[in-house]
Motif scaffolding. Sequence first.
Motif, PDB file in Angstrom:
ATOM      1  N   TRP A  36       2.783  -1.124   8.154  1.00 17.58           N
ATOM      2  CA  TRP A  36       1.462  -0.526   8.010  1.00 17.58           C
ATOM      3  C   TRP A  36       1.196   0.347   9.227  1.00 17.58           C
ATOM      4  O   TRP A  36       1.481  -0.055  10.357  1.00 17.58           O
ATOM      5  N   PHE A  37       0.640   1.508   8.967  1.00 16.91           N
ATOM      6  CA  PHE A  37       0.247   2.454  10.002  1.00 16.91           C
ATOM      7  C   PHE A  37      -1.179   2.893   9.700  1.00 16.91           C
ATOM      8  O   PHE A  37      -1.682   2.659   8.596  1.00 16.91           O
ATOM      9  N   ARG A  38      -1.826   3.508  10.667  1.00 16.60           N
ATOM     10  CA  ARG A  38      -3.177   4.006  10.418  1.00 16.60           C
ATOM     11  C   ARG A  38      -3.415   5.298  11.180  1.00 16.60           C
ATOM     12  O   ARG A  38      -2.769   5.561  12.195  1.00 16.60           O
ATOM     13  N   GLN A  39      -4.351   6.066  10.653  1.00 19.55           N
ATOM     14  CA  GLN A  39      -4.732   7.311  11.311  1.00 19.55           C
ATOM     15  C   GLN A  39      -6.238   7.442  11.289  1.00 19.55           C
ATOM     16  O   GLN A  39      -6.855   7.549  10.218  1.00 19.55           O
ATOM     17  N   ALA A  40      -6.826   7.410  12.478  1.00 15.99           N
ATOM     18  CA  ALA A  40      -8.268   7.560  12.617  1.00 15.99           C
ATOM     19  C   ALA A  40      -8.622   9.044  12.674  1.00 15.99           C
ATOM     20  O   ALA A  40      -7.786   9.874  13.029  1.00 15.99           O
ATOM     21  N   PRO A  41      -9.849   9.401  12.355  1.00 18.22           N
ATOM     22  CA  PRO A  41     -10.252  10.813  12.396  1.00 18.22           C
ATOM     23  C   PRO A  41      -9.995  11.427  13.767  1.00 18.22           C
ATOM     24  O   PRO A  41     -10.375  10.860  14.795  1.00 18.22           O
ATOM     25  N   GLY A  42      -9.306  12.554  13.781  1.00 14.56           N
ATOM     26  CA  GLY A  42      -9.043  13.260  15.021  1.00 14.56           C
ATOM     27  C   GLY A  42      -7.960  12.656  15.891  1.00 14.56           C
ATOM     28  O   GLY A  42      -7.745  13.119  17.018  1.00 14.56           O
ATOM     29  N   LYS A  43      -7.282  11.637  15.382  1.00 10.49           N
ATOM     30  CA  LYS A  43      -6.242  10.983  16.188  1.00 10.49           C
ATOM     31  C   LYS A  43      -4.905  11.030  15.459  1.00 10.49           C
ATOM     32  O   LYS A  43      -4.833  11.286  14.258  1.00 10.49           O
ATOM     33  N   GLU A  44      -3.851  10.750  16.203  1.00 12.37           N
ATOM     34  CA  GLU A  44      -2.530  10.705  15.608  1.00 12.37           C
ATOM     35  C   GLU A  44      -2.329   9.375  14.869  1.00 12.37           C
ATOM     36  O   GLU A  44      -2.973   8.373  15.175  1.00 12.37           O
ATOM     37  N   ARG A  45      -1.403   9.397  13.923  1.00 10.28           N
ATOM     38  CA  ARG A  45      -1.065   8.174  13.218  1.00 10.28           C
ATOM     39  C   ARG A  45      -0.467   7.171  14.198  1.00 10.28           C
ATOM     40  O   ARG A  45       0.312   7.550  15.085  1.00 10.28           O
ATOM     41  N   GLU A  46      -0.799   5.894  14.030  1.00 10.05           N
ATOM     42  CA  GLU A  46      -0.283   4.884  14.934  1.00 10.05           C
ATOM     43  C   GLU A  46       0.228   3.672  14.158  1.00 10.05           C
ATOM     44  O   GLU A  46      -0.234   3.367  13.059  1.00 10.05           O
ATOM     45  N   PHE A  47       1.163   2.989  14.773  1.00 10.88           N
ATOM     46  CA  PHE A  47       1.751   1.783  14.216  1.00 10.88           C
ATOM     47  C   PHE A  47       0.734   0.642  14.226  1.00 10.88           C
ATOM     48  O   PHE A  47      -0.030   0.493  15.177  1.00 10.88           O
ATOM     49  N   VAL A  48       0.751  -0.170  13.167  1.00 10.33           N
ATOM     50  CA  VAL A  48      -0.122  -1.335  13.085  1.00 10.33           C
ATOM     51  C   VAL A  48       0.702  -2.621  13.016  1.00 10.33           C
ATOM     52  O   VAL A  48       0.520  -3.523  13.826  1.00 10.33           O
ATOM     53  N   ALA A  49       1.608  -2.703  12.030  1.00  7.63           N
ATOM     54  CA  ALA A  49       2.365  -3.941  11.834  1.00  7.63           C
ATOM     55  C   ALA A  49       3.645  -3.655  11.059  1.00  7.63           C
ATOM     56  O   ALA A  49       3.728  -2.675  10.325  1.00  7.63           O
ATOM     57  N   PHE A  50       4.614  -4.570  11.235  1.00  9.39           N
ATOM     58  CA  PHE A  50       5.922  -4.421  10.601  1.00  9.39           C
ATOM     59  C   PHE A  50       6.401  -5.775  10.121  1.00  9.39           C
ATOM     60  O   PHE A  50       6.156  -6.797  10.768  1.00  9.39           O
ATOM     61  N   ILE A  51       7.109  -5.774   8.991  1.00  9.96           N
ATOM     62  CA  ILE A  51       7.675  -7.008   8.463  1.00  9.96           C
ATOM     63  C   ILE A  51       9.077  -6.719   7.941  1.00  9.96           C
ATOM     64  O   ILE A  51       9.320  -5.704   7.297  1.00  9.96           O
ATOM     65  N   THR A  52      10.009  -7.610   8.251  1.00 11.64           N
ATOM     66  CA  THR A  52      11.371  -7.421   7.757  1.00 11.64           C
ATOM     67  C   THR A  52      11.437  -7.690   6.257  1.00 11.64           C
ATOM     68  O   THR A  52      10.517  -8.268   5.669  1.00 11.64           O
ATOM     69  N   TRP A  53      12.534  -7.300   5.657  1.00 13.83           N
ATOM     70  CA  TRP A  53      12.676  -7.396   4.211  1.00 13.83           C
ATOM     71  C   TRP A  53      12.493  -8.833   3.718  1.00 13.83           C
ATOM     72  O   TRP A  53      11.965  -9.057   2.632  1.00 13.83           O
ATOM     73  N   SER A  54      12.915  -9.801   4.527  1.00 13.86           N
ATOM     74  CA  SER A  54      12.836 -11.206   4.120  1.00 13.86           C
ATOM     75  C   SER A  54      11.482 -11.817   4.420  1.00 13.86           C
ATOM     76  O   SER A  54      11.161 -12.908   3.930  1.00 13.86           O
ATOM     77  N   GLY A  55      10.701 -11.136   5.251  1.00 11.32           N
ATOM     78  CA  GLY A  55       9.432 -11.699   5.686  1.00 11.32           C
ATOM     79  C   GLY A  55       9.566 -12.632   6.874  1.00 11.32           C
ATOM     80  O   GLY A  55       8.569 -13.168   7.355  1.00 11.32           O
ATOM     81  N   GLU A  56      10.783 -12.781   7.362  1.00  7.94           N
ATOM     82  CA  GLU A  56      11.029 -13.738   8.439  1.00  7.94           C
ATOM     83  C   GLU A  56      10.456 -13.287   9.771  1.00  7.94           C
ATOM     84  O   GLU A  56      10.046 -14.101  10.595  1.00  7.94           O
TER      85      GLU A  56
END
Length: 126
Positions: A36-56
């Motif tokens: 998941w990533f996010r982009q606020a108004p007037g700002k660059e896109r930023e990383f939020v969270a990551f999950i591996t394929w297995s969820g581990e």
Amino acid sequence: QVQLVESGGGLVQTGGSLRLSCAASGRTFSSYDGGWFRQAPGKEREFVAFITWSGEDTYYADSVKGRFTISRDNAKNTVYLQMNSLKPDDTAVYYCAADPRHYNWRYYERGAMNYWGKGTLVTVSS
């Protein structure tokens, strides 16, 4: 190849919660890492969270650690982002992403995932 569709965004008050969903098409989605990533108004896109394929394994931006939880249900081809204790600074368009290459999460943190949804807007009012 997968197609991603986000849902669950909306307007919430400070301190409230939302759960975002990212529904994927394609039978091989269970072999894709998700983010998941996010982009606020007037700002660059930023990383939020990551999950591996297995969820581990999961990883989070410092700004959301302890408040957001990423998870997935491969039987439903869906990745989730549970967002609690929301703040006005969390206001942004949230994007789901996926990638089949299984690189280190630090590589994906820069936004280098191959497949992206169109985003869902989250607005946190003060």
